[in-house]
Motif scaffolding. Structure first.
Motif, mmCIF file in Angstrom:
data_model
loop_
_atom_site.group_PDB
_atom_site.id
_atom_site.type_symbol
_atom_site.label_atom_id
_atom_site.label_comp_id
_atom_site.label_asym_id
_atom_site.label_seq_id
_atom_site.Cartn_x
_atom_site.Cartn_y
_atom_site.Cartn_z
ATOM 1 N N GLY A 180 5.408 2.866 -1.747
ATOM 2 C CA GLY A 180 6.453 2.990 -0.968
ATOM 3 C C GLY A 180 6.295 3.750 0.361
ATOM 4 O O GLY A 180 7.215 4.663 0.579
ATOM 5 N N HIS A 232 7.330 1.403 4.749
ATOM 6 C CA HIS A 232 8.541 1.426 5.553
ATOM 7 C C HIS A 232 8.920 2.671 6.031
ATOM 8 O O HIS A 232 9.943 2.842 6.607
ATOM 9 C CB HIS A 232 9.645 0.887 4.462
ATOM 10 N N ARG A 262 2.159 1.121 12.151
ATOM 11 C CA ARG A 262 1.968 0.505 10.902
ATOM 12 C C ARG A 262 0.577 -0.427 10.922
ATOM 13 O O ARG A 262 -0.064 -0.396 9.954
ATOM 14 C CB ARG A 262 3.036 -0.543 10.424
ATOM 15 N N PHE A 304 -0.659 -2.281 -1.316
ATOM 16 C CA PHE A 304 0.813 -1.691 -0.934
ATOM 17 C C PHE A 304 1.813 -2.160 -2.094
ATOM 18 O O PHE A 304 1.892 -3.406 -2.252
ATOM 19 C CB PHE A 304 1.409 -2.245 0.334
ATOM 20 N N GLU A 335 5.916 -1.856 -1.945
ATOM 21 C CA GLU A 335 6.867 -1.817 -1.241
ATOM 22 C C GLU A 335 8.155 -2.170 -1.986
ATOM 23 O O GLU A 335 8.221 -3.161 -2.606
ATOM 24 C CB GLU A 335 6.742 -2.576 0.080
ATOM 25 N N PRO A 391 13.026 -2.341 3.694
ATOM 26 C CA PRO A 391 11.729 -2.820 3.394
ATOM 27 C C PRO A 391 10.636 -3.130 4.484
ATOM 28 O O PRO A 391 11.028 -3.789 5.515
ATOM 29 C CB PRO A 391 11.874 -3.796 2.470
ATOM 30 N N PHE A 398 9.829 -3.253 -6.593
ATOM 31 C CA PHE A 398 8.757 -3.211 -5.819
ATOM 32 C C PHE A 398 7.941 -4.485 -5.796
ATOM 33 O O PHE A 398 7.622 -4.889 -7.036
ATOM 34 C CB PHE A 398 8.080 -1.855 -6.308
#
Length: 189
Positions: A111, A114, A121, A138, A140, A159, A181
């Motif tokens: 998490g 984002h 990024r 990852f 997310e 997201p 997720f």
């Protein structure tokens, strides 16, 4: 220790995350001696799941991060499960990590992406690729995960899809959708 004991001990937020993340981690072909990095400590939940799988984990976040997601009681949570001896903390920034090339077998993010500024990024993925020997993973939140997070924090960001920032990197992707997720498992090629 059984993941269900951890769920009972740490409660609902951990349980929601663990349901999507724990099965993915348990299927990764990593030896228990693997060097593991968890970027963005938060409550320590990802480090705890990694430790439950027998890994020693280095985790960290920027020292200057004063957001509501940083400087959380990760050590207390790990201590409740007698896993704090498997987790080491160090301050660092994801955009410029102070680690040697291929210094970790796997680099994990729970998490985090984002919350990183859009223009940084790609740097986060580039750095992760540089310091990883094998995997960059990852986890997310998807739309359902963000919807749940917005109950506590109405300003929670949208997201992020890590694959958008991996275009120029020599990585293959396995995507595993989850209830809250989604998992993006990048393997070096």
């Amino acid at each position: 220790m059984d993941i269900n004991i951890a769920k009972d001990t740490l409660g609902e937020p951990f349980s929601f995350m663990a349901d999507d993340v724990a099965p993915v981690i348990s299927k990764l072909p990593l030896s228990r001696e693997a060097k593991i990095l968890d970027v963005g400590t938060g409550m320590g939940y990802l480090s705890i799941i990694l430790a439950l799988n027998g890994f020693s984990v280095l985790t960290g976040e920027p020292e200057e991060d004063n957001s509501m997601h940083a400087k959380r009681p990760w050590q207390e949570n790990a201590g409740k499960l007698n896993l704090d001896h498997l987790i080491t903390f160090k301050h660092f920034n994801a955009e410029s990590m102070p680690f040697e090339d291929q210094g970790f077998d796997a680099v994990f993010f729970m998490g985090v992406l984002h919350h990183v500024e859009e223009n940084n990024r790609y740097l986060v993925l580039q750095e992760s690729n540089r310091i990883s020997k094998n995997y960059v993973c990852f986890f997310e939140p998807n739309q359902e995960g963000v919807k749940m997070a917005r109950k506590r924090d109405p300003s929670h960001p949208e997201p992020a899809d890590p694959s958008v920032y991996s275009q120029d990197l020599a990585l293959s992707l396995k995507f595993v959708p989850g209830a809250l997720f989604d998992s993006y498992i990048f393997t070096k090629v």
